[in-house]
Enzyme design. Structure first.
Site, PDB file in Angstrom:
ATOM      1  N   CYS A 279     -31.532  36.019 -91.517  1.00 33.33           N
ATOM      2  CA  CYS A 279     -30.933  37.080 -90.699  1.00 33.33           C
ATOM      3  C   CYS A 279     -30.655  38.383 -91.436  1.00 33.33           C
ATOM      4  O   CYS A 279     -31.200  39.416 -91.057  1.00 33.33           O
ATOM      5  CB  CYS A 279     -29.650  36.563 -90.051  1.00 33.33           C
ATOM      6  SG  CYS A 279     -29.999  35.329 -88.801  1.00 33.33           S
TER       7      CYS A 279
HETATM    8  P1  NAD Z   1     -36.804  29.310 -85.538  1.00 33.69           P
HETATM    9  O1  NAD Z   1     -38.039  29.882 -86.075  1.00 33.69           O
HETATM   10  O2  NAD Z   1     -36.042  28.269 -86.312  1.00 33.69           O
HETATM   11  O3  NAD Z   1     -37.099  28.682 -84.097  1.00 33.69           O
HETATM   12  C1  NAD Z   1     -37.860  29.303 -83.119  1.00 33.69           C
HETATM   13  C2  NAD Z   1     -38.503  28.219 -82.267  1.00 33.69           C
HETATM   14  O4  NAD Z   1     -39.144  28.815 -81.128  1.00 33.69           O
HETATM   15  C3  NAD Z   1     -39.593  27.424 -82.976  1.00 33.69           C
HETATM   16  O5  NAD Z   1     -39.289  26.042 -82.889  1.00 33.69           O
HETATM   17  C4  NAD Z   1     -40.888  27.763 -82.192  1.00 33.69           C
HETATM   18  O6  NAD Z   1     -41.797  26.691 -82.159  1.00 33.69           O
HETATM   19  C5  NAD Z   1     -40.327  28.084 -80.833  1.00 33.69           C
HETATM   20  N1  NAD Z   1     -41.173  28.922 -79.959  1.00 33.69           N
HETATM   21  C6  NAD Z   1     -41.830  30.063 -80.268  1.00 33.69           C
HETATM   22  N2  NAD Z   1     -42.455  30.544 -79.157  1.00 33.69           N
HETATM   23  C7  NAD Z   1     -42.167  29.698 -78.129  1.00 33.69           C
HETATM   24  C8  NAD Z   1     -42.498  29.672 -76.747  1.00 33.69           C
HETATM   25  N3  NAD Z   1     -43.245  30.610 -76.181  1.00 33.69           N
HETATM   26  N4  NAD Z   1     -42.032  28.649 -76.012  1.00 33.69           N
HETATM   27  C9  NAD Z   1     -41.270  27.686 -76.553  1.00 33.69           C
HETATM   28  N5  NAD Z   1     -40.908  27.668 -77.868  1.00 33.69           N
HETATM   29  C10 NAD Z   1     -41.348  28.662 -78.641  1.00 33.69           C
HETATM   30  O7  NAD Z   1     -35.846  30.549 -85.221  1.00 33.69           O
HETATM   31  P2  NAD Z   1     -34.240  30.643 -85.310  1.00 33.69           P
HETATM   32  O8  NAD Z   1     -33.775  30.669 -86.711  1.00 33.69           O
HETATM   33  O9  NAD Z   1     -33.649  29.678 -84.359  1.00 33.69           O
HETATM   34  O10 NAD Z   1     -34.045  32.125 -84.740  1.00 33.69           O
HETATM   35  C11 NAD Z   1     -34.322  32.457 -83.404  1.00 33.69           C
HETATM   36  C12 NAD Z   1     -33.783  33.838 -83.127  1.00 33.69           C
HETATM   37  O11 NAD Z   1     -32.353  33.855 -83.305  1.00 33.69           O
HETATM   38  C13 NAD Z   1     -34.319  34.929 -84.058  1.00 33.69           C
HETATM   39  O12 NAD Z   1     -34.407  36.126 -83.339  1.00 33.69           O
HETATM   40  C14 NAD Z   1     -33.235  35.048 -85.115  1.00 33.69           C
HETATM   41  O13 NAD Z   1     -33.228  36.306 -85.715  1.00 33.69           O
HETATM   42  C15 NAD Z   1     -31.992  34.820 -84.282  1.00 33.69           C
HETATM   43  N6  NAD Z   1     -30.825  34.299 -85.006  1.00 33.69           N
HETATM   44  C16 NAD Z   1     -30.980  33.356 -85.965  1.00 33.69           C
HETATM   45  C17 NAD Z   1     -29.852  32.857 -86.608  1.00 33.69           C
HETATM   46  C18 NAD Z   1     -29.989  31.836 -87.704  1.00 33.69           C
HETATM   47  O14 NAD Z   1     -29.030  31.644 -88.439  1.00 33.69           O
HETATM   48  N7  NAD Z   1     -31.127  31.151 -87.823  1.00 33.69           N
HETATM   49  C19 NAD Z   1     -28.571  33.305 -86.271  1.00 33.69           C
HETATM   50  C20 NAD Z   1     -28.449  34.246 -85.244  1.00 33.69           C
HETATM   51  C21 NAD Z   1     -29.581  34.734 -84.624  1.00 33.69           C
END
Ligand code: NAD
Length: 443
Positions: A279
């Site tokens: 992040c």
């Molecule tokens: P991640 O990469 O761990 O997970 C994303 C998931 O989405 C993956 O499993 C992928 O296979 C799936 N995906 C992608 N396209 C898809 C679709 N069309 N249909 C269904 N599934 C699909 O990501 P994350 O760490 O969970 O982060 C997600 C968002 O949240 C990002 O924008 C990130 O910046 C934000 N965020 C992350 C955190 C953190 O600590 N990880 C905290 C706050 C916000």
């Protein structure tokens, strides 16, 4: 409520199990079939404290996983977009996953009746839900946002390592969008009684997330810059400097009963080897890129990122200062996760440290109590040690990169070694006198 969650990464999965715990009926959707199969076996694909028991408690009753987005959306009242928003080389974010998810959700809404709220939980730069998500959903649904369905923003503030706890005990709930969408989100979170809600429009909600992370990153780079200046001048201990700074009433507030309370923000005002994770680096770069895009460069945030990029090299400089030339020296790097209590290695400062050490000709060993050896696949000559005692026993120097609690055992382990290795403390987590030979960031 019946909820669909698109994307089962850190954010989507924690949101899904948290909403099930609140009493909602949740369908998780992912394009990754292996993740979906693992979830349906009750196995979380990520390591987060408390996640597995919640998943297993609700699986098969209020929670299930599928790859069938259309059916899941059609059977829900509200859909969260929780897909990734990775960085592009210019620092801006790639919203193609968000756009693809929005298009698929819109297509599913084409044949549904009743109001449906589409909520962006992924971190997207201010303007994205209006400029990307809304048109994508309208195009594929043939319906109008704000009339037939709603578009909302509900940024996620969870911290990896304590994600489930953060979700279940939020400090705030930020919701942006039209009135009906805001009402749906208020109903969804009604179980969080007493938690402050910030209702606003979509771009403001998007900005709140970025401003929050930019502020934390600025605190970290500020502290690192002060520490680096202290090192250059000499005779200054950045840890003591920060202890003095923290006693300001703005950070340590005296209470009427004579006790004090320290603002958790203080933990961001500590010198270290830089921020990492999925992040802070990405969000700072994305906001700076958005600034350039709209003709308002963010000079402060550009500098915050620059300080952070250079910080891992400081550890290698410290090693050279203490050991001299590094070729052939046995260096053990402690920690691969970007912070303790998570297995997330994304943008971890450990990787630039490992790369610089390898370039220097050192013999490099790495240890992490949770992250496995696959994280260093493809890094060439880096040895992975699963056991901390093995990792340090032949080392000339041990470099702490991640503040894992396990590393508090180092004084005991190192005390048994002859000769003891130098400890380079990139997190200033050990007492200076607890090991025979010690240096750290900001000393
Ligand atoms: P991640 O990469 O761990 O997970 C994303 C998931 O989405 C993956 O499993 C992928 O296979 C799936 N995906 C992608 N396209 C898809 C679709 N069309 N249909 C269904 N599934 C699909 O990501 P994350 O760490 O969970 O982060 C997600 C968002 O949240 C990002 O924008 C990130 O910046 C934000 N965020 C992350 C955190 C953190 O600590 N990880 C905290 C706050 C916000």
């Amino acid at each position: 409520m019946r909820v669909a969650v698109v994307g089962t990464g850190y954010v989507g999965l924690v949101t899904a199990v948290g909403l099930a715990e609140l009493g909602h009926t949740v369908t998780c959707i992912d394009i990754d079939e292996r993740k979906v199969a693992a979830l349906n076996r009750g196995e979380p694909p990520i390591f987060e404290r408390g996640l597995e028991p919640l998943l297993q408690r609700h699986l098969g009753s209020r929670l299930r996983a599928t790859t069938d987005l259309a059916a899941a959306v059609a059977g829900s009242e509200l859909t969260f977009i929780c897909v990734g928003t990775p960085s592009r080389t210019d620092g801006s974010i790639d919203v193609s996953f968000v756009q693809a998810a929005a298009e698929q959700i819109g297509a599913a809404l084409a044949s549904t009746a009743g109001f449906h709220a589409v909520i962006v939980k992924s971190t997207v730069v201010p303007g994205t839900s209006d400029e990307v998500v809304r048109p994508a959903c309208e195009r594929t649904s043939g319906k109008r946002a704000g009339v037939d369905f709603g578009i909302g923003v509900n940024p996620e503030f969870l911290t990896e390592g304590q994600a489930v706890e953060d979700f279940m005990r939020p400090d705030r709930i930020v919701i942006g969008g039209d009135d009906r969408t805001l009402a749906a989100l208020r109903e969804l979170y009604a179980g969080f009684e007493g938690v402050p809600i910030v209702p606003t429009n979509a771009p403001t909600a998007e900005m709140i997330k970025y401003a929050s992370n930019a502020m934390l990153a600025t605190a970290i780079s500020f502290s690192n810059e002060i520490a680096n200046l202290g090192s250059a001048i000499g005779g200054i201990d950045a840890a003591e400097v920060m202890r003095g700074v923290h006693l300001s009433r703005y950070l340590t507030t005296p209470l009427s009963d004579g006790t004090t309370v320290t603002a958790p923000l203080s933990s961001f005002y500590e010198a270290g080897c830089g921020y990492g994770g999925s992040c802070l680096p990405k969000d700072v770069a994305a906001l700076a890129a958005r600034g350039r895009q709209v003709g308002t460069p963010l000079t402060l945030l550009e500098a915050v990122a620059g300080v952070n990029d250079r910080q891992p090299a400081r550890l290698v400089d410290l090693l050279r200062r203490e050991l001299g030339p590094l070729p052939g020296r046995r260096i053990t790097v402690l920690g691969l996760a970007f912070k303790p209590d998570t297995d997330d290695v994304r943008s971890s400062p450990s990787f630039p440290v490992l790369a610089l050490l390898r370039e220097s000709g050192a013999e490099v060993t790495v240890h992490d109590p949770v992250v496995g050896p696959e994280a260093v696949d493809g890094l060439g000559e880096v040895t992975y040690a699963a056991d901390l005692a093995d990792a340090v026993k032949r080392a000339d120097a041990v470099v702490i990169v991640t503040r894992w609690d396990d590393y508090r055992r180092l004084p005991e382990l190192i005390g048994q070694l002859d000769p003891p290795p130098l400890v380079v403390d990139g997190r200033r987590m050990l007492e200076r006198t607890s090991v025979p030979s010690y240096t750290g960031i900001g000393l």
